[in-house]
Design an enzyme around this catalytic site. Structure first.
Site, PDB file in Angstrom:
ATOM      1  N   ILE A  86      -6.965  46.078  30.697  1.00 55.81           N
ATOM      2  CA  ILE A  86      -7.215  47.450  31.156  1.00 55.81           C
ATOM      3  C   ILE A  86      -7.944  48.211  30.044  1.00 55.81           C
ATOM      4  CG2 ILE A  86      -6.086  49.611  31.848  1.00 55.81           C
ATOM      5  CD1 ILE A  86      -5.847  47.441  33.957  1.00 55.81           C
ATOM      6  N   HIS A 102       5.687  41.393  34.071  1.00 62.04           N
ATOM      7  CA  HIS A 102       5.418  40.132  33.386  1.00 62.04           C
ATOM      8  C   HIS A 102       6.552  39.155  33.713  1.00 62.04           C
ATOM      9  CE1 HIS A 102       3.455  37.635  30.441  1.00 62.04           C
ATOM     10  NE2 HIS A 102       4.644  37.304  29.988  1.00 62.04           N
TER      11      HIS A 102
HETATM   12  C1  GAR Z   1       3.853  37.543  38.959  1.00 65.56           C
HETATM   13  O1  GAR Z   1       4.812  36.594  38.631  1.00 65.56           O
HETATM   14  C2  GAR Z   1       3.612  38.483  37.795  1.00 65.56           C
HETATM   15  O2  GAR Z   1       4.758  38.713  37.039  1.00 65.56           O
HETATM   16  C3  GAR Z   1       2.597  37.697  37.026  1.00 65.56           C
HETATM   17  O3  GAR Z   1       1.725  37.181  37.985  1.00 65.56           O
HETATM   18  C4  GAR Z   1       2.487  36.885  39.168  1.00 65.56           C
HETATM   19  C5  GAR Z   1       1.747  37.423  40.361  1.00 65.56           C
HETATM   20  O4  GAR Z   1       2.340  36.964  41.538  1.00 65.56           O
HETATM   21  N1  GAR Z   1       1.916  38.520  36.054  1.00 65.56           N
HETATM   22  C6  GAR Z   1       1.535  38.063  34.885  1.00 65.56           C
HETATM   23  O5  GAR Z   1       1.690  36.896  34.533  1.00 65.56           O
HETATM   24  C7  GAR Z   1       0.872  39.101  33.972  1.00 65.56           C
HETATM   25  N2  GAR Z   1       0.747  38.606  32.639  1.00 65.56           N
HETATM   26  P1  GAR Z   1       2.016  37.634  42.929  1.00 65.56           P
HETATM   27  O6  GAR Z   1       0.491  37.625  43.084  1.00 65.56           O
HETATM   28  O7  GAR Z   1       2.653  36.744  43.942  1.00 65.56           O
HETATM   29  O8  GAR Z   1       2.570  39.020  42.943  1.00 65.56           O
END
Ligand code: GAR
Length: 187
Positions: A86, A102
């Protein structure tokens, strides 16, 4: 009325949990789902629910005029699996109003490249006894803003990156909409 925007790069199960949670609310409205990835499943999930969608390129994300226009009228920005950094102007504009989820217990397993399955693989390889989620304010560095909430779940020797991911996802869908609600209502 508080307007929520969700930025996501992938499947969008967290975005869906947020959209579903606020159906029928009079004071909280998911008014935008935006992605840097035109192929992202999250866009379909939003369209199915009648939530406006938008896509942008990496250079548009870094264009202050473009993003200010895109996020005009938005009170809270939720990064739900959003993989680009961002820009500083957005961090400043949404200070205290932009949060990220996260899939690990920060500060462990944070930083660039640590997302999704990479995180769960590292946790299992290290034979950690627990994992979890961290919801935090967004700062200029990946995964480093002040923590709002972290929740843990136990792991056993039988867990794999896949089962760890499922445990974490369950926590995410339970807690992220709650944190969004509290934040929106505190503004
Ligand atoms: C989630 O587990 C979120 O915590 C992670 O991506 C996934 C998205 O899942 N975010 C990160 O790793 C950020 N560093 P989704 O598309 O099913 O919501």
């Amino acid at each position: 009325m508080k307007n929520i925007a969700v930025l996501a790069s992938g499947t969008g199960s967290n975005a869906a949990a947020i959209m579903d949670r606020f159906i029928g609310y009079e004071d909280i409205f998911v008014s935008l789902v935006a992605s840097n990835n035109p192929e992202a499943g999250v866009l379909e999930k939003a369209a199915e629910r009648g939530v406006p969608t938008s896509t942008f390129t990496k250079s548009q994300l870094n264009d202050e005029e473009f993003m200010t226009e895109l996020l005009r009228g938005i009170d809270v920005v939720v990064l739900a699996g959003f993989l680009l950094k961002i820009p500083a102007f957005l961090v400043r504009e949404f200070e205290g109003r932009m949060i990220n989820i996260h899939p690990a217990l920060l500060p462990k397993y944070g930083g660039k490249g640590m997302y999704g399955e990479h995180v769960h693989k590292a946790v299992i390889e290290n034979e950690d006894k627990e994992t979890g989620i961290t919801i935090h304010y967004v700062s200029e560095n990946y995964d480093e803003g002040d923590i709002i909430l972290s929740e843990t779940v136990s792991l056993s020797q039988r867990d794999t990156p896949k089962t760890a991911a499922l445990k974490v996802q369950k926590l995410e869908h339970k807690h992220l909409p709650e944190v969004v609600k509290k934040l929106a209502r505190s503004l």
